[in-house]
Design a protein around this motif. Structure first.
Motif, PDB file in Angstrom:
ATOM      1  N   ILE A  56       4.277  -2.298   3.089  1.00 28.28           N
ATOM      2  CA  ILE A  56       5.408  -2.120   2.203  1.00 28.28           C
ATOM      3  C   ILE A  56       5.368  -3.646   1.158  1.00 28.28           C
ATOM      4  O   ILE A  56       5.379  -3.813   0.257  1.00 28.28           O
ATOM      5  CB  ILE A  56       6.766  -2.381   2.988  1.00 28.28           C
ATOM      6  CG1 ILE A  56       6.845  -0.937   3.501  1.00 28.28           C
ATOM      7  CG2 ILE A  56       7.943  -2.714   2.028  1.00 28.28           C
ATOM      8  CD1 ILE A  56       8.272  -0.933   4.476  1.00 28.28           C
ATOM      9  N   GLU A  57       4.967  -4.867   1.972  1.00 36.16           N
ATOM     10  CA  GLU A  57       4.915  -6.102   1.486  1.00 36.16           C
ATOM     11  C   GLU A  57       3.465  -6.091   0.350  1.00 36.16           C
ATOM     12  O   GLU A  57       3.755  -6.465  -0.655  1.00 36.16           O
ATOM     13  CB  GLU A  57       4.536  -7.183   2.441  1.00 36.16           C
ATOM     14  CG  GLU A  57       4.054  -8.704   1.958  1.00 36.16           C
ATOM     15  CD  GLU A  57       3.442  -9.490   2.667  1.00 36.16           C
ATOM     16  OE1 GLU A  57       3.928 -10.680   2.855  1.00 36.16           O
ATOM     17  OE2 GLU A  57       2.493  -9.209   3.237  1.00 36.16           O
ATOM     18  N   ASP A  60       4.618  -4.200  -2.778  1.00 34.65           N
ATOM     19  CA  ASP A  60       5.722  -5.011  -3.632  1.00 34.65           C
ATOM     20  C   ASP A  60       4.855  -6.209  -4.293  1.00 34.65           C
ATOM     21  O   ASP A  60       5.441  -6.394  -5.265  1.00 34.65           O
ATOM     22  CB  ASP A  60       6.532  -5.674  -2.598  1.00 34.65           C
ATOM     23  CG  ASP A  60       7.825  -6.048  -3.138  1.00 34.65           C
ATOM     24  OD1 ASP A  60       8.133  -5.900  -4.296  1.00 34.65           O
ATOM     25  OD2 ASP A  60       8.566  -7.207  -2.768  1.00 34.65           O
ATOM     26  N   ARG A  61       3.845  -6.789  -3.798  1.00 35.11           N
ATOM     27  CA  ARG A  61       3.208  -7.735  -4.451  1.00 35.11           C
ATOM     28  C   ARG A  61       2.117  -7.390  -5.310  1.00 35.11           C
ATOM     29  O   ARG A  61       1.736  -8.133  -6.211  1.00 35.11           O
ATOM     30  CB  ARG A  61       2.645  -8.689  -3.382  1.00 35.11           C
ATOM     31  CG  ARG A  61       3.729  -9.580  -2.447  1.00 35.11           C
ATOM     32  CD  ARG A  61       2.826 -10.393  -1.603  1.00 35.11           C
ATOM     33  NE  ARG A  61       3.860 -11.270  -0.696  1.00 35.11           N
ATOM     34  CZ  ARG A  61       4.395 -12.603  -1.205  1.00 35.11           C
ATOM     35  NH1 ARG A  61       4.141 -12.945  -2.579  1.00 35.11           N
ATOM     36  NH2 ARG A  61       5.323 -13.020  -0.497  1.00 35.11           N
ATOM     37  N   ARG A  65       5.566  -2.234 -11.949  1.00 30.63           N
ATOM     38  CA  ARG A  65       6.309  -1.102 -11.788  1.00 30.63           C
ATOM     39  C   ARG A  65       7.515  -1.149 -12.831  1.00 30.63           C
ATOM     40  O   ARG A  65       7.969  -2.220 -12.926  1.00 30.63           O
ATOM     41  CB  ARG A  65       7.052  -0.570 -10.545  1.00 30.63           C
ATOM     42  CG  ARG A  65       7.918  -1.624 -10.029  1.00 30.63           C
ATOM     43  CD  ARG A  65       7.293  -2.364  -9.117  1.00 30.63           C
ATOM     44  NE  ARG A  65       8.070  -3.023  -8.045  1.00 30.63           N
ATOM     45  CZ  ARG A  65       7.727  -3.986  -7.263  1.00 30.63           C
ATOM     46  NH1 ARG A  65       6.466  -4.364  -7.175  1.00 30.63           N
ATOM     47  NH2 ARG A  65       8.717  -4.709  -6.329  1.00 30.63           N
ATOM     48  N   ALA A  91       3.732  -7.459 -11.033  1.00 31.23           N
ATOM     49  CA  ALA A  91       3.524  -8.129  -9.858  1.00 31.23           C
ATOM     50  C   ALA A  91       2.289  -9.103  -9.693  1.00 31.23           C
ATOM     51  O   ALA A  91       1.274  -9.125 -10.442  1.00 31.23           O
ATOM     52  CB  ALA A  91       2.609  -6.858  -8.819  1.00 31.23           C
ATOM     53  N   GLN A  97       6.809 -13.079  -8.087  1.00 34.61           N
ATOM     54  CA  GLN A  97       6.612 -12.080  -9.137  1.00 34.61           C
ATOM     55  C   GLN A  97       7.371 -12.328 -10.269  1.00 34.61           C
ATOM     56  O   GLN A  97       8.483 -12.996 -10.363  1.00 34.61           O
ATOM     57  CB  GLN A  97       7.248 -10.902  -8.642  1.00 34.61           C
ATOM     58  CG  GLN A  97       6.611 -10.216  -7.404  1.00 34.61           C
ATOM     59  CD  GLN A  97       7.362  -9.068  -6.754  1.00 34.61           C
ATOM     60  OE1 GLN A  97       8.749  -9.353  -6.574  1.00 34.61           O
ATOM     61  NE2 GLN A  97       6.708  -8.175  -6.371  1.00 34.61           N
ATOM     62  N   HIS A  99       9.787 -10.851 -13.116  1.00 34.74           N
ATOM     63  CA  HIS A  99      10.511  -9.467 -13.030  1.00 34.74           C
ATOM     64  C   HIS A  99      11.628  -9.889 -13.814  1.00 34.74           C
ATOM     65  O   HIS A  99      12.013 -10.977 -14.449  1.00 34.74           O
ATOM     66  CB  HIS A  99      11.276  -9.318 -11.695  1.00 34.74           C
ATOM     67  CG  HIS A  99      12.062 -10.459 -11.273  1.00 34.74           C
ATOM     68  ND1 HIS A  99      11.685 -11.638 -10.501  1.00 34.74           N
ATOM     69  CD2 HIS A  99      13.530 -10.648 -11.204  1.00 34.74           C
ATOM     70  CE1 HIS A  99      12.748 -12.345 -10.450  1.00 34.74           C
ATOM     71  NE2 HIS A  99      13.626 -11.751 -10.749  1.00 34.74           N
ATOM     72  N   SER A 134      17.964  -7.327  -2.658  1.00 35.81           N
ATOM     73  CA  SER A 134      17.473  -5.958  -2.629  1.00 35.81           C
ATOM     74  C   SER A 134      16.436  -5.988  -1.509  1.00 35.81           C
ATOM     75  O   SER A 134      15.858  -7.017  -1.002  1.00 35.81           O
ATOM     76  CB  SER A 134      16.556  -5.511  -4.002  1.00 35.81           C
ATOM     77  OG  SER A 134      17.501  -5.282  -4.926  1.00 35.81           O
ATOM     78  N   HIS A 136      13.381  -6.705   0.727  1.00 30.52           N
ATOM     79  CA  HIS A 136      11.780  -7.047   0.347  1.00 30.52           C
ATOM     80  C   HIS A 136      11.201  -7.454   1.782  1.00 30.52           C
ATOM     81  O   HIS A 136      12.044  -8.159   2.452  1.00 30.52           O
ATOM     82  CB  HIS A 136      11.791  -8.160  -0.603  1.00 30.52           C
ATOM     83  CG  HIS A 136      12.197  -7.971  -1.865  1.00 30.52           C
ATOM     84  ND1 HIS A 136      11.386  -7.623  -2.920  1.00 30.52           N
ATOM     85  CD2 HIS A 136      13.298  -8.033  -2.568  1.00 30.52           C
ATOM     86  CE1 HIS A 136      11.935  -7.074  -3.863  1.00 30.52           C
ATOM     87  NE2 HIS A 136      13.346  -7.580  -3.811  1.00 30.52           N
ATOM     88  N   ARG A 138       9.627 -10.508   2.936  1.00 27.96           N
ATOM     89  CA  ARG A 138       9.545 -11.917   2.370  1.00 27.96           C
ATOM     90  C   ARG A 138       8.354 -12.747   3.272  1.00 27.96           C
ATOM     91  O   ARG A 138       7.777 -13.477   2.532  1.00 27.96           O
ATOM     92  CB  ARG A 138      10.786 -12.636   2.495  1.00 27.96           C
ATOM     93  CG  ARG A 138      11.765 -12.027   1.318  1.00 27.96           C
ATOM     94  CD  ARG A 138      13.230 -12.529   1.504  1.00 27.96           C
ATOM     95  NE  ARG A 138      13.944 -12.001   0.141  1.00 27.96           N
ATOM     96  CZ  ARG A 138      14.958 -11.160   0.502  1.00 27.96           C
ATOM     97  NH1 ARG A 138      14.948 -10.332   1.752  1.00 27.96           N
ATOM     98  NH2 ARG A 138      15.320 -10.620  -0.627  1.00 27.96           N
ATOM     99  N   LEU A 187       5.653   1.669  -2.384  1.00 31.45           N
ATOM    100  CA  LEU A 187       6.706   0.891  -2.580  1.00 31.45           C
ATOM    101  C   LEU A 187       8.334   1.553  -2.152  1.00 31.45           C
ATOM    102  O   LEU A 187       8.429   2.695  -1.820  1.00 31.45           O
ATOM    103  CB  LEU A 187       7.024   0.878  -4.214  1.00 31.45           C
ATOM    104  CG  LEU A 187       5.912   0.055  -4.979  1.00 31.45           C
ATOM    105  CD1 LEU A 187       6.216   0.383  -6.447  1.00 31.45           C
ATOM    106  CD2 LEU A 187       6.218  -1.495  -4.759  1.00 31.45           C
TER     107      LEU A 187
END
Length: 352
Positions: A56-57, A60-61, A65, A91, A97, A99, A134, A136, A138, A187
């Motif tokens: 998952i990490e 995300d990195r 998207r 990313a 990030q 964003h 949200s 994440h 971390r 994701l």
């Protein structure tokens, strides 16, 4: 600590098993609008992989998207409001990030309506906070130490194959998360946050997904390596406090930033602490007026040193002031240990 019937007589591991069994038995999406929760169909289990904190990490990195997603809130009357938002993430594997989170509309309300205008103004000021709230991972090591993952089975989200997964905390004053994790990218496409009494605190659902990003120009917070370097960016004003070892033991400093407050253009120093998934913030705004100065009894010996506190199911906010600096300690509603942290930081400020 107030705990639910699931956790009152159980260890965290047994409570996790009970919660996972409850989710599996329901086989449904649990959301703020439970009577109208989005339907989820079963997906083929042929190519799915079981999500991990690491996967998952990493996703995300490393995955650009663009998503349209629904973020559901309860208003003051308890009515669920579904806000449609656009998230674009460029990313960055080794750094923060880039964003952009922008308001698109409110489901069931026309553009330009009073409700739509209200939420558009809210997002203009708080969009970055919503992004931070949200789900994440971390800090991978801390996430693995403080949470467990429980796979429920296949699902479909935004027309894509996903795995339904529960993230359960080792300490029961934190949130429980129910996720749909995309099989192709890893994701998180859906995240609903519960407290230990299984009340829903937040919900974000991706409705369209593209693995690409064209990021508009955005204002990025100024990252700093240490408290000292951030204070130097602010000109080393009098009254700033570098928190000592704090009362929330499994959390550690993971972010130091200098931000511009969108409400008044004032600079502030923000320290973010995380246990790997959950986080809280200590914010300091130098050059601030005493917010308690106009209250009855202010400035008297009987008034003492005042910490204002707001707490609901989703959020805890503690505020105090000393020597021209306004302090805020903010985190989840369940994390009552933040009260002791605020007292410690205030004592540090008063002793300087």
């Amino acid at each position: 600590m107030i705990v639910s019937h699931l956790t009152r007589l159980c260890s965290p591991l047994r409570a996790a098993s009970s919660f996972v069994g409850w989710v599996a038995a329901c086989v449904m999406t649990v959301g703020l609008a439970t009577a109208q929760a989005p339907k989820v169909k079963s997906a083929s289990a042929s190519i799915v992989q079981i999500p991990t904190f690491s996967s998952i990490e990493s996703a995300d990195r490393s995955t650009d998207r663009t998503t349209v997603q629904l973020r559901r809130f309860r208003d003051a009357a308890g009515v669920v409001v579904a806000v449609r938002e656009l998230l674009v993430v460029d990313a960055q594997t080794l750094q923060a990030q880039a964003h952009s989170l922008t308001f698109l509309g409110v489901d069931g309300h026309l553009p330009g309506s009073a409700v739509s205008q209200k939420w558009q103004q809210t997002y203009a000021k708080l969009a970055n906070l919503y992004f931070e709230q949200s789900f994440h991972v971390r800090n991978l090591t801390k996430a693995q130490a403080n949470y467990t993952l429980h796979d429920i089975g296949p699902s479909v989200r935004a027309g894509r194959g996903a795995r339904r997964t529960v993230v359960f905390p080792s300490q029961l004053d934190k949130s429980i998360w129910l996720l749909d994790v995309d099989c192709a990218t890893g994701l998180v496409l859906y995240a609903v946050e519960f407290d230990v009494q299984l009340r829903v605190l937040s919900e974000v659902e991706v409705v369209t997904f593209s693995a690409s990003a064209s990021l508009p120009l955005v204002t990025v917070s100024s990252q700093a390596a240490t408290f000292g370097s951030a204070a130097a960016q602010l000109g080393n004003p009098v009254g700033l406090v570098n928190p000592a070892n704090h009362a929330v033991a499994e959390y550690s400093l993971h972010k130091v930033e200098v931000r511009v407050d969108p409400w008044n253009g004032q600079q502030k120093l923000v320290l973010g602490y995380s246990d790997g998934i959950d986080q809280f913030f200590v914010t300091q705004r130098p050059g601030s007026l005493d917010p308690f100065a106009g209250l009855p009894g202010a400035g008297t010996l009987d008034a003492g040193s005042t910490i204002a506190r707001y707490r609901d199911q989703a959020m805890t906010a503690l505020m105090f002031w000393d020597d021209g600096v306004a302090f805020e300690v903010t985190g989840s509603g369940a994390l009552q240990r933040l009260d002791d942290l605020a007292k410690q930081i205030y004592a540090q400020a008063l002793s300087q």
